[in-house]
Design a protein around this motif. Structure first.
Motif, mmCIF file in Angstrom:
data_model
loop_
_atom_site.group_PDB
_atom_site.id
_atom_site.type_symbol
_atom_site.label_atom_id
_atom_site.label_comp_id
_atom_site.label_asym_id
_atom_site.label_seq_id
_atom_site.Cartn_x
_atom_site.Cartn_y
_atom_site.Cartn_z
ATOM 1 N N GLU A 43 98.388 111.713 2.081
ATOM 2 C CA GLU A 43 97.924 112.177 3.387
ATOM 3 C C GLU A 43 96.448 111.890 3.642
ATOM 4 O O GLU A 43 95.633 111.859 2.714
ATOM 5 N N PHE B 20 97.806 111.163 9.071
ATOM 6 C CA PHE B 20 98.360 109.886 8.616
ATOM 7 C C PHE B 20 98.998 110.111 7.259
ATOM 8 O O PHE B 20 98.498 110.910 6.465
ATOM 9 N N GLU B 21 100.112 109.410 7.000
ATOM 10 C CA GLU B 21 100.843 109.578 5.747
ATOM 11 C C GLU B 21 101.317 108.220 5.246
ATOM 12 O O GLU B 21 101.480 107.278 6.030
ATOM 13 N N TRP B 22 101.571 108.166 3.931
ATOM 14 C CA TRP B 22 102.151 106.965 3.331
ATOM 15 C C TRP B 22 103.345 107.343 2.455
ATOM 16 O O TRP B 22 103.227 108.195 1.562
ATOM 17 N N LEU C 8 90.619 102.298 7.348
ATOM 18 C CA LEU C 8 91.330 103.093 8.339
ATOM 19 C C LEU C 8 90.432 103.191 9.567
ATOM 20 O O LEU C 8 89.456 103.947 9.585
ATOM 21 N N ALA D 128 92.065 110.309 15.094
ATOM 22 C CA ALA D 128 93.307 109.630 14.735
ATOM 23 C C ALA D 128 92.969 108.249 14.193
ATOM 24 O O ALA D 128 91.877 107.713 14.433
ATOM 25 N N ILE D 129 93.907 107.679 13.440
ATOM 26 C CA ILE D 129 93.741 106.342 12.871
ATOM 27 C C ILE D 129 94.469 105.346 13.758
ATOM 28 O O ILE D 129 95.667 105.486 14.009
ATOM 29 N N VAL E 118 95.048 99.893 10.437
ATOM 30 C CA VAL E 118 94.891 99.909 8.985
ATOM 31 C C VAL E 118 94.803 98.476 8.478
ATOM 32 O O VAL E 118 95.603 97.623 8.865
#
Length: 359
Positions: free
Chosen positions: A231, A269-271, A308, A316-317, A320
């Protein structure tokens, strides 16, 4: 008179257009160069660009050193003998007092003892050494994994990230120091405006945050997820970030009710799959224009530097980008010079490096 006003307006418009053109030219990408400044380190964990123009860094075994970025010379300042390396634990985060010339204090976080704990300690710098160790916060839960811990100083307040120390009962318990972002005065006392009375907890419900940086007055963190949802979070006073009940967004059936009942702040944001995010900095220098208004994030598992790009509101992003994919292995920490050069360190276990990015 009308002619004078007309020509004055034309001149102002021309100067404005020239300024706009210069602004566009300032954002033209530059070619990036990398240079290994030192390559024989063992698990460096933190980098701080000091007011002396040197890069201060920690190694997990207990060493605190300085690197001259011009010559590559490394000078050992101090070895903390009570540091105990255990799994991910050891000597980790470090920060320098913002008024270092008058208050030459060095803040460090490390694991110690047979009954493994973490603590925050302040040293005083003088005569090229560190002395007068004062423990500011002790008995922070520690474990083989999930110890945090990034230190950031903003004004007269110190922020410290802690991991859950592999105990899922700690993050939601505001009386535990684990799984938190803590906020202290620079003398170690608890600020009167913290969200919970006589408590250093600033936010809670964290798993293992290892990156912390300021963007204006917003505090951003990077955090390791479990098998999903690494995160990026914007940290707000007194907010719950969900762990272990929530990962990433509040988008699963069993998460929604908990989020609604506990004022959970969702990640921005998450991965998934996870990338293992660690050190992070906010870059807004003209030196490398293509990095402006971006978070620069070190990745361990995915072995790269990630840019980012933030939106105009910086909440906010928007984009990337990846750099140095697999080139240096695992990346742990990052800092920048006042000029705008960037420095990161690797975390491969041996022959670790500090690398400079310049133009």
């Amino acid at each position: 008179m009308k002619k004078v006003v007309f020509f004055a307006a034309i001149l102002i418009l021309a100067l404005s257009c020239k300024k706009d053109r210069n602004d566009v030219e300032d954002l033209t990408p530059v070619d990036l160069k990398t240079k290994v400044l030192v390559g024989n380190l063992t698990m460096p964990w933190e980098l701080v660009y000091g007011p002396d123009g040197l890069i201060w860094f920690t190694e997990k075994s207990g060493k605190i050193s300085r690197l001259n970025p011009s010559s590559g010379q490394v000078s050992l300042l101090h070895t903390i003998s009570e540091v105990r390396m255990q799994g991910e634990g050891g000597l980790l985060g470090m920060a320098l007092h913002p008024n270092f010339s008058t208050n030459p204090y060095v803040y460090v976080f490390y694991g110690y003892g047979s009954s493994y704990k973490n603590k925050l300690v302040r040293f005083t710098y003088g005569n090229n050494s560190l002395n007068s160790a004062i423990t500011l916060l002790d008995n922070i839960p520690a474990s083989n994994n999930h110890n945090g811990s990034r230190i950031l100083i903003s004004g007269d307040k110190l922020f410290l990230t802690t991991g859950d120390a592999e105990d899922l009962s700690t993050p939601q318990n505001i009386n535990s120091l684990a799984g938190k972002i803590l906020r202290l005065n620079l003398d170690g006392s608890i600020p009167s405006d913290n969200p919970f009375p006589n408590n250093p907890v600033w936010s809670y419900g964290h798993r293992n945050p290892q990156g912390l940086t300021l963007v204006g007055n917003r505090l951003f963190s990077s955090e390791h997820g479990p098998s999903s949802d690494d995160e990026i979070n914007i940290i707000e006073k007194g907010r719950n970030y969900g762990w272990p009940n929530v990962t990433g967004k509040c988008n699963a059936t069993n998460e929604t009710a908990f989020c609604n009942q506990n004022n959970v702040a969702e990640s921005i944001f998450e991965w998934t799959p996870t990338i293992a995010p660690s050190g992070m900095t906010y870059y807004n220098s003209n030196y490398i224009p293509q990095f402006k208004n971006s978070l620069l994030l070190c990745l361990l598992k995915d072995s790269r530097l990630k840019q980012l790009v933030l939106n105009d509101a910086q909440n906010a992003i928007s984009e990337v980008k990846d750099f140095y994919v697999g080139e240096y292995g695992r990346l742990r920490a990052i800092c920048q010079s006042p000029e705008g050069k960037i420095y990161f360190c690797t975390s491969n276990g041996s022959a670790d490096k500090i690398v400079e990015i310049s133009k």
